[in-house]
Design a protein around this motif. Structure first.
Motif, PDB file in Angstrom:
ATOM      1  N   ALA A   1       0.825  -1.201   0.000  1.00 51.22           N
ATOM      2  CA  ALA A   1       0.000   0.000   0.000  1.00 51.22           C
ATOM      3  C   ALA A   1       0.863   1.257   0.000  1.00 51.22           C
ATOM      4  CB  ALA A   1      -0.933  -0.010   1.207  1.00 51.22           C
ATOM      5  N   ALA A   2       1.964   1.230   0.730  1.00 49.36           N
ATOM      6  CA  ALA A   2       2.878   2.370   0.749  1.00 49.36           C
ATOM      7  C   ALA A   2       3.480   2.592  -0.634  1.00 49.36           C
ATOM      8  CB  ALA A   2       3.973   2.143   1.783  1.00 49.36           C
ATOM      9  N   SER A   3       3.817   1.512  -1.317  1.00 57.30           N
ATOM     10  CA  SER A   3       4.365   1.620  -2.664  1.00 57.30           C
ATOM     11  C   SER A   3       3.344   2.220  -3.626  1.00 57.30           C
ATOM     12  CB  SER A   3       4.809   0.239  -3.151  1.00 57.30           C
ATOM     13  OG  SER A   3       5.313   0.301  -4.481  1.00 57.30           O
ATOM     14  N   ALA A   4       2.089   1.787  -3.508  1.00 58.60           N
ATOM     15  CA  ALA A   4       1.029   2.359  -4.346  1.00 58.60           C
ATOM     16  C   ALA A   4       0.863   3.844  -4.039  1.00 58.60           C
ATOM     17  CB  ALA A   4      -0.282   1.615  -4.117  1.00 58.60           C
ATOM     18  N   GLY A   5       0.920   4.197  -2.763  1.00 58.45           N
ATOM     19  CA  GLY A   5       0.819   5.595  -2.378  1.00 58.45           C
ATOM     20  C   GLY A   5       1.951   6.424  -2.943  1.00 58.45           C
ATOM     21  N   ASP A   6       3.157   5.859  -2.960  1.00 57.06           N
ATOM     22  CA  ASP A   6       4.304   6.559  -3.538  1.00 57.06           C
ATOM     23  C   ASP A   6       4.101   6.804  -5.031  1.00 57.06           C
ATOM     24  OD1 ASP A   6       5.624   6.601  -1.107  1.00 57.06           O
ATOM     25  OD2 ASP A   6       6.820   4.804  -1.521  1.00 57.06           O
ATOM     26  N   ARG A   7       3.545   5.829  -5.727  1.00 55.47           N
ATOM     27  CA  ARG A   7       3.299   6.001  -7.165  1.00 55.47           C
ATOM     28  C   ARG A   7       2.292   7.110  -7.425  1.00 55.47           C
ATOM     29  NH1 ARG A   7       1.415   0.918 -10.208  1.00 55.47           N
ATOM     30  NH2 ARG A   7       2.014   2.179 -12.019  1.00 55.47           N
ATOM     31  N   LEU A   8       1.247   7.166  -6.591  1.00 50.52           N
ATOM     32  CA  LEU A   8       0.189   8.162  -6.785  1.00 50.52           C
ATOM     33  C   LEU A   8       0.571   9.539  -6.265  1.00 50.52           C
ATOM     34  CD1 LEU A   8      -1.367   5.537  -7.423  1.00 50.52           C
ATOM     35  CD2 LEU A   8      -3.321   6.503  -6.208  1.00 50.52           C
ATOM     36  N   ALA A   9       1.673   9.627  -5.513  1.00 51.83           N
ATOM     37  CA  ALA A   9       2.070  10.907  -4.913  1.00 51.83           C
ATOM     38  C   ALA A   9       2.405  11.963  -5.962  1.00 51.83           C
ATOM     39  CB  ALA A   9       3.261  10.698  -3.985  1.00 51.83           C
ATOM     40  N   VAL A  10       2.750  11.543  -7.172  1.00 50.43           N
ATOM     41  CA  VAL A  10       3.095  12.503  -8.237  1.00 50.43           C
ATOM     42  C   VAL A  10       1.858  13.164  -8.825  1.00 50.43           C
ATOM     43  CG1 VAL A  10       5.202  11.248  -8.820  1.00 50.43           C
ATOM     44  CG2 VAL A  10       3.087  10.727 -10.055  1.00 50.43           C
ATOM     45  N   LEU A  11       0.680  12.684  -8.441  1.00 47.23           N
ATOM     46  CA  LEU A  11      -0.566  13.209  -8.989  1.00 47.23           C
ATOM     47  C   LEU A  11      -1.336  13.990  -7.928  1.00 47.23           C
ATOM     48  CD1 LEU A  11      -1.765   9.976 -10.805  1.00 47.23           C
ATOM     49  CD2 LEU A  11      -0.811  12.008 -11.900  1.00 47.23           C
ATOM     50  N   PRO A  12      -1.854  15.164  -8.286  1.00 42.30           N
ATOM     51  CA  PRO A  12      -2.732  15.887  -7.361  1.00 42.30           C
ATOM     52  C   PRO A  12      -4.138  15.290  -7.443  1.00 42.30           C
ATOM     53  CG  PRO A  12      -2.405  17.175  -9.350  1.00 42.30           C
ATOM     54  CD  PRO A  12      -1.582  15.937  -9.517  1.00 42.30           C
TER      55      PRO A  12
ATOM     56  N   ASP B   1       1.909  -2.710 -10.762  1.00 44.14           N
ATOM     57  CA  ASP B   1       2.470  -2.458  -9.437  1.00 44.14           C
ATOM     58  C   ASP B   1       3.771  -1.660  -9.512  1.00 44.14           C
ATOM     59  OD1 ASP B   1       4.259  -4.375 -10.356  1.00 44.14           O
ATOM     60  OD2 ASP B   1       3.516  -5.951  -9.024  1.00 44.14           O
ATOM     61  N   ALA B   2       4.067  -1.105 -10.687  1.00 46.03           N
ATOM     62  CA  ALA B   2       5.251  -0.265 -10.863  1.00 46.03           C
ATOM     63  C   ALA B   2       5.011   0.637 -12.065  1.00 46.03           C
ATOM     64  CB  ALA B   2       6.499  -1.130 -11.069  1.00 46.03           C
ATOM     65  N   GLY B   3       5.835   1.675 -12.166  1.00 47.70           N
ATOM     66  CA  GLY B   3       5.750   2.553 -13.328  1.00 47.70           C
ATOM     67  C   GLY B   3       5.341   3.967 -12.976  1.00 47.70           C
ATOM     68  N   ASP B   4       5.834   4.910 -13.776  1.00 45.14           N
ATOM     69  CA  ASP B   4       5.559   6.333 -13.581  1.00 45.14           C
ATOM     70  C   ASP B   4       4.132   6.662 -13.977  1.00 45.14           C
ATOM     71  OD1 ASP B   4       6.264   9.195 -13.285  1.00 45.14           O
ATOM     72  OD2 ASP B   4       5.943   9.201 -15.456  1.00 45.14           O
ATOM     73  N   LEU B   5       3.469   7.485 -13.162  1.00 44.85           N
ATOM     74  CA  LEU B   5       2.090   7.901 -13.433  1.00 44.85           C
ATOM     75  C   LEU B   5       1.964   9.399 -13.656  1.00 44.85           C
ATOM     76  CD1 LEU B   5       0.188   5.747 -10.772  1.00 44.85           C
ATOM     77  CD2 LEU B   5       0.418   5.279 -13.223  1.00 44.85           C
ATOM     78  N   SER B   6       3.092  10.113 -13.713  1.00 40.29           N
ATOM     79  CA  SER B   6       3.030  11.571 -13.807  1.00 40.29           C
ATOM     80  C   SER B   6       2.359  12.053 -15.084  1.00 40.29           C
ATOM     81  CB  SER B   6       4.437  12.166 -13.708  1.00 40.29           C
ATOM     82  OG  SER B   6       5.257  11.745 -14.784  1.00 40.29           O
TER      83      SER B   6
ATOM     84  N   PRO C   1      -2.951  -7.597  -5.132  1.00 39.35           N
ATOM     85  CA  PRO C   1      -2.987  -6.703  -3.973  1.00 39.35           C
ATOM     86  C   PRO C   1      -2.247  -5.389  -4.239  1.00 39.35           C
ATOM     87  CG  PRO C   1      -2.496  -8.940  -3.284  1.00 39.35           C
ATOM     88  CD  PRO C   1      -2.436  -8.932  -4.779  1.00 39.35           C
ATOM     89  N   ALA C   2      -2.886  -4.275  -3.907  1.00 36.22           N
ATOM     90  CA  ALA C   2      -2.335  -2.922  -4.062  1.00 36.22           C
ATOM     91  C   ALA C   2      -1.991  -2.579  -5.509  1.00 36.22           C
ATOM     92  CB  ALA C   2      -1.124  -2.717  -3.163  1.00 36.22           C
ATOM     93  N   SER C   3      -2.561  -3.321  -6.447  1.00 34.64           N
ATOM     94  CA  SER C   3      -2.320  -3.012  -7.857  1.00 34.64           C
ATOM     95  C   SER C   3      -3.097  -1.777  -8.279  1.00 34.64           C
ATOM     96  CB  SER C   3      -2.708  -4.197  -8.752  1.00 34.64           C
ATOM     97  OG  SER C   3      -4.110  -4.446  -8.673  1.00 34.64           O
ATOM     98  N   VAL C   4      -2.615  -1.158  -9.343  1.00 28.28           N
ATOM     99  CA  VAL C   4      -3.221   0.060  -9.880  1.00 28.28           C
ATOM    100  C   VAL C   4      -3.748  -0.222 -11.283  1.00 28.28           C
ATOM    101  CG1 VAL C   4      -2.677   2.362 -10.783  1.00 28.28           C
ATOM    102  CG2 VAL C   4      -1.869   1.684  -8.519  1.00 28.28           C
TER     103      VAL C   4
END
Length: 230
Positions: free
Chosen positions: A37-48, A203-208, A182-185
């Motif tokens: 979940a923390a990893s998913a949160g880190d990926r989404l952190a680049v998005l407002p 479960d990985a990759g840039d989302l910006s 689990p915790a996939s996007v």
């Protein structure tokens, strides 16, 4: 319209034990699930994010909190009962290995549209309520934040698979072809012409690139040039 990021909750103690938790209270993320979940949160952190809408069950609320803590802004945090887990009725709390011996198991695998869990919910009803909830929140975020709005919905494996099946135009009977870890996007943009599925089970990759907005209109013949990172 807006774009929704579908996030499954991280791994739970029940997942690790092979238990069908269903709507049981007190099922929380294990250590691996927290890390996911923390990893998913880190990926989404680049998005407002405009908002984070979550199933009310503890494991989804925990996952949503990991996402919210990593947001620079102050996105809306909402609980949505229609994104809760399927009501598995008498199947809830049983081991998956035991359930696999039940006659109904074969229908769950091959004809889920006909499945009604004993003392519980039909899979068709699960899909109908969850898709309606996603479209309702999507329209609300678009109305408030504009067509470039991006928001997250935190829910459960079967629920997210059913939402993706609808967006892909697949019959519910084919939804077992979709995997949601689990915790996939997974990402769906609801355009004026049709939903567009931009990613599944990642479960990985840039989302910006999502912060630039998603172009709507006709699908490019040949696939187009794709997106670029911000």
């Amino acid at each position: 319209m807006a774009t929704v990021i579908l996030v499954r909750h991280g791994r739970t103690t029940a997942n690790a034990a092979g238990l069908l938790a269903g709507r049981a209270a007190g099922v929380s993320l294990d250590q691996t699930g927290c890390e996911q979940a923390a990893s998913a949160g880190d990926r989404l952190a680049v998005l407002p994010l405009a908002g984070v809408v979550s199933s009310p069950l503890e494991r989804c609320q925990q996952t949503a909190q990991f996402i919210l803590e990593r947001q620079a802004g102050d996105p809306a945090a909402l609980a949505e009962p229609d994104l809760t887990e399927c009501d598995y009725g008498q199947w809830q709390g049983r081991m998956l290995s035991d359930l696999a011996t039940e006659e109904l198991w074969a229908a769950v695998q091959s004809q889920p549209s006909a499945v009604v869990f004993p003392g519980g919910e039909s899979m068709a009803a699960m899909q109908a309520r969850s898709v309606a909830a996603i479209r309702r929140h999507n329209a609300a975020f678009e109305a408030e934040h504009g067509p470039g709005a991006v928001w997250a919905a935190v829910s459960h494996g079967d629920v997210i698979k059913s939402i993706l099946a609808d967006a892909l135009g697949m019959h519910l009977d084919l939804f077992q072809r979709i995997n949601v870890g689990p915790a996939s996007v997974s990402i769906v943009h609801y355009g004026a012409l049709r939903p567009s599925v931009l990613a599944t089970n990642t479960d990985a990759g840039d989302l910006s690139w999502l912060s630039k907005g998603v172009k709507t209109g006709d699908a490019p013949v040949g696939g187009g040039a794709g997106h670029t990172a911000q």
